[in-house]
Motif scaffolding. Structure first.
Motif, short mmCIF file in Angstrom:
data_model
loop_
_atom_site.label_atom_id
_atom_site.label_comp_id
_atom_site.label_asym_id
_atom_site.label_seq_id
_atom_site.Cartn_x
_atom_site.Cartn_y
_atom_site.Cartn_z
N ALA A 386 0.88 -1.17 -0.04
CA ALA A 386 0.01 0.06 0.21
C ALA A 386 0.91 1.29 0.01
N GLN A 387 1.91 1.26 0.83
CA GLN A 387 2.86 2.49 0.79
C GLN A 387 3.58 2.45 -0.49
N ALA A 388 3.86 1.55 -1.16
CA ALA A 388 4.57 1.66 -2.59
C ALA A 388 3.78 2.09 -3.48
N LEU A 389 2.29 1.83 -3.69
CA LEU A 389 1.41 2.39 -4.43
C LEU A 389 1.14 3.75 -4.27
N TYR A 390 1.05 4.32 -3.01
CA TYR A 390 0.96 5.68 -2.77
C TYR A 390 2.15 6.48 -3.16
N ALA A 391 3.33 5.91 -3.10
CA ALA A 391 4.50 6.56 -3.43
C ALA A 391 4.56 6.52 -5.03
N ALA A 392 4.06 5.60 -5.45
CA ALA A 392 4.09 5.51 -6.97
C ALA A 392 3.17 6.48 -7.54
N GLY A 393 2.06 6.97 -6.89
CA GLY A 393 1.06 7.71 -7.51
C GLY A 393 0.60 9.08 -6.80
N GLY A 398 3.97 12.76 -11.19
CA GLY A 398 4.00 11.86 -12.01
C GLY A 398 3.58 10.66 -11.60
N THR A 399 3.45 9.40 -12.39
CA THR A 399 3.00 8.27 -11.98
C THR A 399 4.01 7.20 -12.51
N ASP A 400 4.39 6.27 -11.58
CA ASP A 400 5.04 4.99 -11.73
C ASP A 400 4.08 3.98 -12.10
N GLU A 401 3.91 3.77 -13.22
CA GLU A 401 2.71 2.83 -13.84
C GLU A 401 3.24 1.41 -13.70
N SER A 402 4.62 1.13 -13.52
CA SER A 402 5.16 -0.01 -13.74
C SER A 402 5.02 -0.70 -12.28
N LYS A 403 4.92 0.24 -11.06
CA LYS A 403 4.79 -0.25 -9.88
C LYS A 403 3.34 -0.82 -9.37
N PHE A 404 2.40 -0.07 -10.10
CA PHE A 404 1.05 -0.37 -10.26
C PHE A 404 0.86 -1.76 -11.13
N ASN A 405 1.51 -1.68 -12.09
CA ASN A 405 1.35 -3.08 -12.93
C ASN A 405 1.80 -4.42 -12.39
N ALA A 406 3.04 -4.00 -11.55
CA ALA A 406 3.55 -5.23 -10.95
C ALA A 406 2.82 -5.66 -9.58
N ILE A 407 2.30 -4.72 -8.92
CA ILE A 407 1.66 -5.29 -7.68
C ILE A 407 0.15 -5.76 -7.97
N LEU A 408 -0.74 -5.08 -8.90
CA LEU A 408 -2.08 -5.45 -9.33
C LEU A 408 -2.05 -6.71 -9.91
N CYS A 409 -0.98 -7.01 -10.93
CA CYS A 409 -1.20 -8.35 -11.61
C CYS A 409 -0.41 -9.48 -11.14
N SER A 410 0.23 -9.36 -9.92
CA SER A 410 1.13 -10.57 -9.59
C SER A 410 0.70 -10.91 -8.24
N VAL A 419 -4.35 -5.07 0.63
CA VAL A 419 -3.66 -3.78 0.34
C VAL A 419 -4.68 -2.57 -0.03
N PHE A 420 -5.75 -2.90 -0.58
CA PHE A 420 -6.82 -1.66 -0.75
C PHE A 420 -7.17 -1.18 0.52
N TYR A 423 -4.39 1.10 1.93
CA TYR A 423 -4.54 2.24 1.05
C TYR A 423 -5.35 3.11 1.56
N GLN A 424 -6.63 2.59 1.81
CA GLN A 424 -7.86 3.46 2.30
C GLN A 424 -7.51 4.26 3.58
N GLN A 425 -6.79 3.20 4.53
CA GLN A 425 -6.51 3.91 5.76
C GLN A 425 -5.36 4.80 5.94
N MET A 426 -4.67 4.40 4.70
CA MET A 426 -3.22 5.47 4.71
C MET A 426 -3.63 6.74 4.36
N CYS A 427 -4.38 6.77 2.92
CA CYS A 427 -4.49 8.16 2.32
C CYS A 427 -5.94 8.67 2.31
N GLY A 428 -6.94 7.99 3.00
CA GLY A 428 -8.25 8.39 3.06
C GLY A 428 -8.91 8.04 1.78
#
Length: 530
Positions: A386-393, A398-410, A419-420, A423-428
């Motif tokens: 969740a922290q990695a997705l927040y940091a990538a977006g 800008g956005t690190d799409e590769s990080k989203f791709n790696a986490i969401l697809c694997s 994780v969801f 993420y909700q708890q972390m950034c509201g």
């Protein structure tokens, strides 16, 4: 005629006067005995079920009273001194009580007989005849009368003594009583399992051999979940051949996919023609498309839909996203195999040639069918993702799409749900909203679809169905694809989500947005109103 090692004796076999075959009062019985004479079957007076003097036996009947069976002098089997077989030695004097060999019924072969085919044959015959309705007069109370055991030291029916043993002590193999098996000949299943003594083959309307029951959460659809196939494939394809639209609706709408698909081969076997081509020549419009979709396996239909989405000038990106984001690893791997077989090209190559950028990377990642499917969740790892997705977006210019791709697809679905939540708890904010803010176009749609499918798959499909019928015109390809592919997976859940989210039933919206035979068959797949 003589038999080796068994020279005929006077009064022996073949029988002489008073021997075998039996005379009056012997076996088989004469008038008034069993089997019945005049009147036949179903029985008349004196026949079966028994009347006076019939069977079960009265005086002179069977088992016989004096002069009948078990045999008396002059009856069957012959007794010593009655003009029949020679007297038998005492028990054990011929080598000890093992009994003499019977005629080689067990060793007979019949190349045309295949016992394994009997259940299917009986099922087809009884089903195609609408079931077996016995005449109540055929049976006495309690069913088929049972016989008393074979008396000791008496010969089984239809046999004769051989040197080297005694008479069998119990009913031996051979031409036994009705309802008892003949050695070497398995009991044939009966279409009426209530008849005792008949083999317990499958009753009518049980699944055809080779077609296991198709589990379904939709019990309101006849034939789904129970796996019943009331009529044989040859009858099914005959109905399709008739091109009677209502008959086709009733047939296909009450069969699972595993029952529908074999009709194609049965049709070609029976008529030497391609059923798909015949249906295309007789049907038209969306009804034709729906019927043909229902005659494909799930992987064949997915492969066909992906091929259609890719070919031509435009690409149906929503179709690509829907299929690849919602299927399991096993389904995606089978899809890859079918696609390569059907279209002589790998699915990955087809995607690569028709898409680009991060959207292409997303689809290729999903098309590998290699997602972690473990159910266990490590909360500490979920927080890190969740922290990695927040940091990538959200927390990055800008956005690190590769990080989203790696986490969401694997990652596994259970892990991603955690994780969801983190993420909700972390950034509201929900992850979907963050994706909407950070991405655009097909990549945004693809990423959001993955998240929605993982969070609540039935709700995702309910939304897809709602959008396919919303507004002027209907996206019939989407409607057909989802109704066919989800009808045996989670249709009840989709219906519940539809009512909860849109205030009316899926059944009502389909009824108001479609018409004719097309509507009737879609409503069969829907299964009912909520």
């Amino acid at each position: 005629m003589s038999y080796p090692g068994y020279p005929p004796q006077a009064g022996g076999y073949p029988s002489q006067a008073g021997g075998y075959p039996p005379q009056a009062g012997g076996y088989p019985p004469q008038a008034g005995g069993y089997p019945p004479q005049a009147g036949g079957y179903p029985p008349q007076a004196g026949g079966y079920p028994p009347q006076a003097g019939g069977y079960p036996p009265q005086a002179g009947g069977y088992p016989s009273q004096p002069g009948g069976y078990p045999p008396q002098a002059g009856g069957y089997p012959p007794q010593p001194g009655a003009g029949g077989y020679p007297a038998m030695p005492p028990a054990g004097s011929w080598g000890g009580g093992a009994g003499f060999p019977t005629i080689g019924v067990d060793n007979l072969s019949n190349p045309g007989f295949n016992a394994g085919n009997l259940p299917g044959m009986a099922n087809q015959i009884s089903s195609s005849m609408g079931g077996f309705n016995p005449n109540p007069a055929m049976f006495t109370p309690g069913g088929y009368p049972q016989h008393s055991p074979q008396p000791p030291n008496q010969q089984p029916q239809g046999l004769y003594p051989q040197p080297g043993g005694q008479m069998p002590q119990t009913q031996g193999p051979g031409m036994g009583y009705p309802g008892q098996p003949m050695p070497g000949y398995p009991q044939a299943p009966s279409p009426n399992p209530s008849m005792p003594g008949y083999g317990g083959g499958p009753a009518p309307n049980q699944p055809m051999p080779g077609y296991p029951r198709a589990p379904s959460p939709n019990p309101s659809m006849p034939g789904y979940g129970g796996g019943a196939m009331p009529v044989a494939p040859a009858i099914n394809v005959y109905i399709l051949l008739s091109t009677d639209e209502q008959a086709i609706i009733d047939l296909l709408g009450s069969r699972s996919n595993r029952q529908r698909v074999p009709m194609l081969m049965a049709f070609k076997t029976s008529y030497g023609k391609d059923l798909v081509k015949d249906l295309k020549s007789e049907l038209s419009g969306n009804f034709e498309k729906l019927v043909l979709a229902m005659l494909k396996t799930p992987s064949q239909l997915d492969a066909y839909e992906l091929k259609e989405a890719i070919k031509g000038a435009g690409t149906d990106e929503a179709c690509l996203i829907e299929i690849l984001s919602s299927r399991s690893n096993a389904e995606i791997r089978e899809l890859n195999q079918v696609y390569k077989t059907e279209y002589k090209k790998s699915l990955e190559d087809a995607i690569s040639g028709d898409t680009s950028g991060h959207f292409r990377r997303l689809l290729i990642s999903l098309a590998q069918g290699n997602r972690d499917e473990r159910e266990t969740v490590d909360i500490s790892v979920a927080k890190q993702d969740a922290q990695a997705l927040y940091a990538a977006g959200e927390n990055k210019v800008g956005t690190d799409e590769s990080k989203f791709n790696a986490i969401l697809c694997s990652r596994s679905k259970s892990h991603l749900r955690a994780v969801f939540h983190e993420y909700q708890q972390m950034c509201g904010r929900d992850l979907e909203k963050s994706i909407d803010r950070e991405m655009s176009g097909d990549l945004e749609s693809g990423m959001v679809a993955v998240v929605k499918c993982i969070k609540n798959t039935p709700a995702y499909f309910a939304e897809r169905l709602y959008k396919s019928m919303k507004g002027a015109g209907t996206k019939d390809k989407t409607l057909i694809r989802i109704m066919v592919t989800r009808s045996e997976v989670d249709m009840l859940d989709i219906r519940q989500e539809y009512v909860k989210n849109y205030g009316k039933s899926l059944y009502t919206d389909i009824s108001g947005d479609t018409s004719g035979d097309y509507k009737k068959l879609l409503l069969k797949l829907c299964g009912g109103s909520d």
